[in-house]
Design a protein around this motif. Structure first.
Motif, short mmCIF file in Angstrom:
data_model
loop_
_atom_site.label_atom_id
_atom_site.label_comp_id
_atom_site.label_asym_id
_atom_site.label_seq_id
_atom_site.Cartn_x
_atom_site.Cartn_y
_atom_site.Cartn_z
N TRP A 91 -1.39 6.02 7.88
CA TRP A 91 -0.08 6.21 7.52
C TRP A 91 1.02 5.38 8.31
N TYR A 92 0.85 5.33 9.41
CA TYR A 92 1.90 4.74 10.44
C TYR A 92 1.62 3.21 10.45
N GLY A 94 0.49 1.57 7.79
CA GLY A 94 0.91 1.37 6.54
C GLY A 94 2.45 1.10 6.56
N GLU A 95 3.24 1.86 7.40
CA GLU A 95 4.59 1.53 7.51
C GLU A 95 5.06 0.33 8.40
N LYS A 96 4.10 -0.34 8.64
CA LYS A 96 4.27 -1.59 9.65
C LYS A 96 4.40 -1.34 11.11
N MET A 97 3.73 -0.24 11.56
CA MET A 97 3.49 -0.01 13.06
C MET A 97 2.22 -0.57 13.52
#
Length: 123
Positions: A91-92, A94-97
Motif C-alpha cells: 500500500w505504501y 503504491g503511494e510512491k514511498m
C-alpha cells in the motif's frame, strides 16, 4: 499549560529550579526540556462537569525513561514483525514511498530508543 493569576516570573523561577535540579534528566535532542504556556483566562465550565470550579489549573505532559520500554516492546517489535512479513508494504509503495523509507524509519526509532536508554544510564 497553566491557567490562573500567578506571575510569569514565579512560574519561570519554578521551571528554572526544575532544570537545575539534579533529579531531572532531559534528552539532548530537546534543548529546553520544558515548555510552559500561561493563560490568564480560567478554563471553561461545562454543565454536569465532574471538575470543581477553580480559578487556576495546571496541565502537565511528562516524558520519562519508561518510554524506552514502550518504544521497544510496543513499537519496534511490532514494526519488525510486520516489516519482516512485508505486510501492508504494498500500500505504501503504491503511494510512491520507497522501501528505503521503511529502513530509515526503523533506524530513527532505534536512535530514539537509544537516547532514552542513554538518559536512563546517566541517572
Amino acid at each position: 499549560n497553566y491557567r490562573g493569576d500567578d506571575q510569569s516570573a514565579h512560574i519561570g523561577r519554578t521551571v528554572q529550579r526544575l532544570r537545575t535540579n539534579r533529579n531531572c534528566s532531559f534528552v539532548e535532542w530537546l534543548p529546553t526540556g520544558i515548555t510552559v504556556e500561561i493563560h490568564q483566562k480560567p478554563h471553561a465550565i461545562l454543565e454536569d462537569d465532574a471538575l470543581a470550579v477553580s480559578k487556576q489549573s495546571v496541565t502537565t505532559i511528562a516524558n520519562n525513561t519508561a518510554m524506552s520500554r514502550f518504544f521497544h516492546e510496543r513499537i519496534a517489535e511490532k514494526y519488525d514483525m510486520i516489516y519482516s512479513q512485508k505486510a501492508f508494504i504494498h500500500w505504501y509503495l503504491g503511494e510512491k514511498m520507497e522501501e528505503s523509507d521503511f529502513i530509515e524509519a526503523r533506524e530513527n526509532l532505534g536512535f530514539l530508543e537509544m537516547d532514552y536508554l542513554d538518559v536512563l544510564s546517566e541517572t
